[in-house]
Design a protein around this motif. Structure first.
Motif, PDB file in Angstrom:
ATOM      1  N   ALA A   1       0.824  -1.215   0.000  1.00 24.51           N
ATOM      2  CA  ALA A   1       0.000   0.000   0.000  1.00 24.51           C
ATOM      3  C   ALA A   1       0.854   1.259   0.000  1.00 24.51           C
ATOM      4  O   ALA A   1       0.445   2.299  -0.530  1.00 24.51           O
ATOM      5  N   LYS A   2       2.034   1.176   0.606  1.00 26.38           N
ATOM      6  CA  LYS A   2       2.941   2.321   0.649  1.00 26.38           C
ATOM      7  C   LYS A   2       4.325   1.867   0.186  1.00 26.38           C
ATOM      8  O   LYS A   2       4.940   0.998   0.813  1.00 26.38           O
ATOM      9  N   ALA A   3       4.799   2.466  -0.896  1.00 32.61           N
ATOM     10  CA  ALA A   3       6.100   2.068  -1.445  1.00 32.61           C
ATOM     11  C   ALA A   3       7.213   2.266  -0.428  1.00 32.61           C
ATOM     12  O   ALA A   3       8.152   1.459  -0.356  1.00 32.61           O
ATOM     13  N   ALA A   4       7.117   3.317   0.395  1.00 30.69           N
ATOM     14  CA  ALA A   4       8.159   3.593   1.385  1.00 30.69           C
ATOM     15  C   ALA A   4       8.226   2.488   2.432  1.00 30.69           C
ATOM     16  O   ALA A   4       9.311   2.095   2.882  1.00 30.69           O
ATOM     17  N   VAL A   5       7.050   1.963   2.822  1.00 35.13           N
ATOM     18  CA  VAL A   5       7.018   0.873   3.802  1.00 35.13           C
ATOM     19  C   VAL A   5       7.661  -0.377   3.218  1.00 35.13           C
ATOM     20  O   VAL A   5       8.443  -1.065   3.880  1.00 35.13           O
ATOM     21  N   TYR A   6       7.334  -0.670   1.961  1.00 28.94           N
ATOM     22  CA  TYR A   6       7.918  -1.851   1.322  1.00 28.94           C
ATOM     23  C   TYR A   6       9.436  -1.722   1.207  1.00 28.94           C
ATOM     24  O   TYR A   6      10.167  -2.670   1.498  1.00 28.94           O
ATOM     25  N   ARG A   7       9.908  -0.560   0.791  1.00 29.73           N
ATOM     26  CA  ARG A   7      11.354  -0.360   0.638  1.00 29.73           C
ATOM     27  C   ARG A   7      12.080  -0.517   1.972  1.00 29.73           C
ATOM     28  O   ARG A   7      13.232  -0.957   2.010  1.00 29.73           O
ATOM     29  N   SER A   8      11.417  -0.173   3.070  1.00 29.20           N
ATOM     30  CA  SER A   8      12.064  -0.246   4.376  1.00 29.20           C
ATOM     31  C   SER A   8      12.319  -1.685   4.826  1.00 29.20           C
ATOM     32  O   SER A   8      13.206  -1.940   5.638  1.00 29.20           O
ATOM     33  N   VAL A   9      11.519  -2.625   4.320  1.00 31.66           N
ATOM     34  CA  VAL A   9      11.706  -4.034   4.719  1.00 31.66           C
ATOM     35  C   VAL A   9      12.082  -4.914   3.524  1.00 31.66           C
ATOM     36  O   VAL A   9      12.129  -6.133   3.650  1.00 31.66           O
ATOM     37  N   GLU A  10      12.361  -4.278   2.393  1.00 27.00           N
ATOM     38  CA  GLU A  10      12.677  -5.041   1.180  1.00 27.00           C
ATOM     39  C   GLU A  10      13.896  -5.929   1.375  1.00 27.00           C
ATOM     40  O   GLU A  10      13.928  -7.065   0.895  1.00 27.00           O
ATOM     41  N   PHE A  11      14.886  -5.427   2.107  1.00 30.62           N
ATOM     42  CA  PHE A  11      16.096  -6.226   2.337  1.00 30.62           C
ATOM     43  C   PHE A  11      15.763  -7.517   3.075  1.00 30.62           C
ATOM     44  O   PHE A  11      16.239  -8.604   2.702  1.00 30.62           O
ATOM     45  N   LEU A  12      14.943  -7.424   4.130  1.00 30.82           N
ATOM     46  CA  LEU A  12      14.598  -8.616   4.904  1.00 30.82           C
ATOM     47  C   LEU A  12      13.854  -9.638   4.056  1.00 30.82           C
ATOM     48  O   LEU A  12      14.139 -10.838   4.124  1.00 30.82           O
ATOM     49  N   ILE A  13      12.898  -9.170   3.257  1.00 33.54           N
ATOM     50  CA  ILE A  13      12.123 -10.079   2.414  1.00 33.54           C
ATOM     51  C   ILE A  13      13.022 -10.771   1.406  1.00 33.54           C
ATOM     52  O   ILE A  13      12.987 -11.992   1.243  1.00 33.54           O
TER      53      ILE A  13
END
Length: 258
Positions: free
Chosen positions: A91-103
């Motif tokens: 829903a929020k690109a910024a939220v996804y980018r913040s945890v993209e490394f972990l995923i």
């Protein structure tokens, strides 16, 4: 019209049979030309005949259902936990980018490398097998759902906004349906990964049933036709699950791409 329909079905049947024919053909060539020791590679026709006989006699029923049950539970858990998380992250690109490394980190880590951790947490029972498969499938579903939400068609979203639709209405009527194709892609990949993880877990994590246990047990006891037959049944299970999801996808999102 009937003749054309029959011809189309026949054409599809021929196309579908090419893959299995190639598999049996290569297997037969390797067997007959002794490219592999005949003591280690039985005839494909003997193996298929014996496997069909055992399937008809119900010899695979318990192992097949045990594996299917474990895969089913792992996918249910992965979907229930993965879809909401994927929606929130997308829903929020910024939220996804913040945890993209972990995923990406855990998605790139072989699930089998996580066996020791899940064994410590859940012990040797079915819980550990299902948990590690659910975790691997969860990562795939989260990634695909988030990707689907992030890449929902902006034109349709803007059109809904211009008509005064609320954010909740836009999500329910536009974004949700836009993400379904990508969600099904993730679901099919998740099922394949879950099956692989469950089979490996049944081989090496204290299982007393399941197709993985049957494969490794046949290998240890040198019952090679049964081992190859169990592998074929495992492949058929994976193919069947993928085919089922493709049919379900075609029924539910027949509008995809339009």
């Amino acid at each position: 019209m009937g003749a054309e329909t029959a011809k189309a079905y026949l054409s599809k049947a021929v196309e579908k049979s090419i893959g299995p024919a190639l598999l049996v053909g290569v297997w037969w060539i390797a067997y007959s030309a002794q490219l592999v020791n005949k003591d280690l590679l039985p005839s494909p026709f003997t193996t298929i005949h014996d496997t069909f006989g055992e399937v008809a006699a119900g010899a695979f029923n318990q192992d097949f259902m045990s594996t299917l049950s474990r895969v089913g539970w792992s996918i249910v858990i992965a979907v229930a936990a993965g879809v909401p998380v994927g929606i929130i992250l997308g829903a929020k690109a910024a939220v996804y980018r913040s945890v993209e490394f972990l995923i990406d980190f855990f998605r790139s880590t072989p699930a089998t490398a996580m066996f020791p951790l899940f064994l410590l947490l859940f012990g040797l029972g079915d819980a550990a097998k299902i948990a590690v498969a659910a975790f691997a499938a969860w990562l795939v579903i989260v990634f695909n759902v988030a990707y689907g939400v992030l890449n929902a068609r902006r034109t349709r979203i803007l059109a809904a906004q211009s008509m005064g639709a609320s954010s909740l209405r836009i999500f329910g009527d536009v974004i949700f349906f836009e993400t379904l194709p990508q969600t099904f892609v993730g679901l099919r990949n998740a099922v394949s990964i879950a099956l692989v993880v469950i089979i490996v877990a049944e081989m090496f994590i204290g299982a007393t049933d399941g197709l993985g246990h049957r494969i490794i047990d046949a290998q240890i006891s040198y019952e090679l036709p049964d081992m190859y037959g169990s592998i074929l049944v495992t492949g058929a299970l994976g193919y069947g699950l993928n085919l089922l999801l493709l049919v379900l996808e075609g029924r539910l999102i027949h509008w995809s791409g339009r």
